[in-house]
Enzyme design. Sequence first.
Site, short mmCIF file in Angstrom:
data_model
loop_
_atom_site.label_atom_id
_atom_site.label_comp_id
_atom_site.label_asym_id
_atom_site.label_seq_id
_atom_site.Cartn_x
_atom_site.Cartn_y
_atom_site.Cartn_z
CG HIS A 305 -2.09 -19.31 1.60
ND1 HIS A 305 -0.68 -18.80 1.60
CD2 HIS A 305 -2.25 -19.78 0.04
CE1 HIS A 305 -0.15 -19.05 0.52
NE2 HIS A 305 -1.27 -19.60 -0.44
CG ASN A 306 -2.37 -16.17 -0.98
OD1 ASN A 306 -1.40 -15.69 -0.57
ND2 ASN A 306 -2.52 -16.66 -2.00
CD GLU A 335 0.51 -15.37 2.54
OE1 GLU A 335 1.80 -15.74 2.51
OE2 GLU A 335 -0.51 -15.97 2.20
CG ASP A 337 1.23 -11.99 -0.23
OD1 ASP A 337 1.92 -12.41 0.60
OD2 ASP A 337 1.01 -12.81 -1.49
CG HIS A 350 -1.86 -13.81 -5.49
ND1 HIS A 350 -1.71 -14.98 -6.24
CD2 HIS A 350 -0.64 -14.38 -4.55
CE1 HIS A 350 -1.05 -15.89 -6.02
NE2 HIS A 350 -0.51 -15.71 -4.65
CD GLU A 384 5.49 -14.30 2.25
OE1 GLU A 384 6.31 -14.02 1.35
OE2 GLU A 384 5.74 -15.31 3.15
#
Length: 768
Positions: A305-306, A335, A337, A350, A384
């Site tokens: 994640h992230n 991931e 973003d 983020h 994302e």
Amino acid sequence: MASLMQGRLPISEDLLLMQKGTLMRKVRSKSWKKLRYFRLQDDGMTVWHARQAGSTAKPTFSISDVESVREGQESELLRSLAEELPLEQGFTIVFHGRRSNLDLVANSAEEAKIWMQGLQLLVDFVTGMDQQERLDQWLSDWFQRGDKNQDGRMSFHEVQRLLHLMNVKMDQEYAFQLFQAADTSESGTLEGEEFVEFYKALTKRTEVQELFENFSADGQKLTLLEFVDFLQEEQKEGERASDLALELIDRYEPSDSGKLRHVLSMDGFLNYLCSKDGDIFNPTCLPVYQDMTQPLNHYYINSSHNTYLVGDQLYGHSSVEGYIRALKRGCRCVEVDIWDGPNGEPIVYHGHTLTSRIPFKDVVATVAQYAFQTSDYPVILSLENHCSWEQQQVMAYHLTEILGEQLLSTTLDGLLPTQLPSPEELRRKILVKGKKLRTLEEDLEEEEEEEELECELETEQEADTELEAHLESVSQELSPRSKDKKKEKKSKPILCPSLSALVVYLKSVSFHSFTHSREHYRFYETSSFSEAKARSLIKEAGNEFVQHNAWQLSRVYPSGLRTDSSNYNPQELWNAGCQMVAMNVQTAGLEMDICDGFFRQNGGCGYVLKPDFLRDAQSSFHPERPISPFKAQTLLIQIISGQQLPKEDTSKERSIVDPLVRVEIFGVRPDKSRQETSYVENNGFNPYWGQTLSFQVLVPQLALLRFVVEDYNRKSRNDFIGQYTVPWSCMQQGYRHVHLLSKDGISLHPASIFVHISIREGPEGDES
């Protein structure tokens, strides 16, 4: 002592120059750049540094801490300083675990090359060490630390100080007796080989000696038949024991005559017990041993994640290093973003926080370089996407251009699939997970029509502009997207078609209910769940969630409130068959121990096959209320002894640990339990517990064991010493060593605990 390692060290001009020492610039940030004098010690196994040549030096790192060495242009930090510091003079030392990289800049490209080549030579040498060589290196490290005046010999006073550092509290008279016995030169000091003899006397394993004598008729050796008996009776090796005994004697008996006579000495027996074959983790589970030809949704997938963050979620540092570390530790789903960035280039960070930013193209280039260094099985890029139409086009361009053949941009055979492809079919492919404008059926239909039109063009061999215009209009009439295209001219959709087209088997869709998914979604559409939503679904509709995950992929992600990048326990999500349970891999702790321990099996390839009852779309399994036909098992663990347990805080020279062992079971809720031994006072060197813990487990297929060793503290929380996590299905029975790992998952060799494992079918007390 250094001579022990020096005798085996590779001979190299580079190493000799490194042992003379080099003044280099240590770089921590754009503003922190300081000159330091680095020198490879004579043992060839440690690098020390000082403010300048001749001033007091202190240890910087051990070669066994180093994972790899990179050139200057591969360092984000050094690249950002390229105008000030020449890249060809820089290099990066990458450490195991989560320790920050060390960026250094030498005075010339030649000096940098010497250190890069020399360090890589030593790293390769350490990687190839056998058990005895690793022990020699460990002893050499301790000798260096204990030899306060660095004269290559140790007085009794220095030995006493070293014993404290090594966690040994010993009667002074007894320690002096051992010291004198080892001092064969009668010089009043211990040199290399003498120190080794002193260590051997210190580490005599009486519990192993007793075990050896139980099976040995003469107490001196184990004959082939005696060793076969031990392997069958205690180690539960079954019919393969005879062949295995010959193999193990050949592998672990130090004397050639013993090998020839097929007998095992006490030293050979101890070598076996401390080896991979004597480990609690079954060596047959270490390579890829599972069926890799089932659909993707039948596997647990190691997920991050992230991934770009190497710190917290508010102010943390975004770095491609996050992707390198995740991919190298076996993550197969990372991931990204993405937000609009300056100069038309998308950036990764983020959103709506103060975390730093990195160019999207750098992330894609990093993934291209590191995707398949650890595992050949597919990597999923979970996008994302927060970008404008224009920057989405740039994203699609970078993905296509940088990833090239690695990128999966259409179905494997160009045909409409009836189920997700397998990890085997997708080897060395990178898949994009994200939003998609249309269905896969519509995409494939359009591709087919476009191919037909291209054929017509080739046949007529005319490049007439009128004909091209005509064919384009025909194409638009034939295409199910023709109406959409007319609308597109009026207002562009939120999602850019070129990016949408790169999403093939992993189309992201919103989750409404399990019924809605069954009625409206296809097998290649995947939903994401927050940890809170996933937990409530498990409680409310656990069986439906299991059935959902038997035909469709699910991704679970940590709560947005976890601003410190902490983690949840992935086990309860795995119990429901959720495949992509995303973790903040940059954060060490219990949850990552469970994740790392689970994915250590199957070659660390990042894919683990789910149990059959979680792959059945009609499964009756409920993770909260497991019932038959699952066969309960009883586990008896005797915690026998500990070996060379380290102190977490080595600055506390006077304190010696009071170790205890806790065993924790993770699995379905009724199986979750923990028990611990009492603590042993003032002995981290060879503590003895001899205590048996008992556990009953309803669903062993989903269970993991975690061993934790702590330093008991009366007044405050116990200090962590080490841990090791093993899946139930990968656990070996019998007398086994549990080789401890640090909080970061790095080997604490030679620290271990010696245990006896026994598994019985049925609940406790059930002899039927």
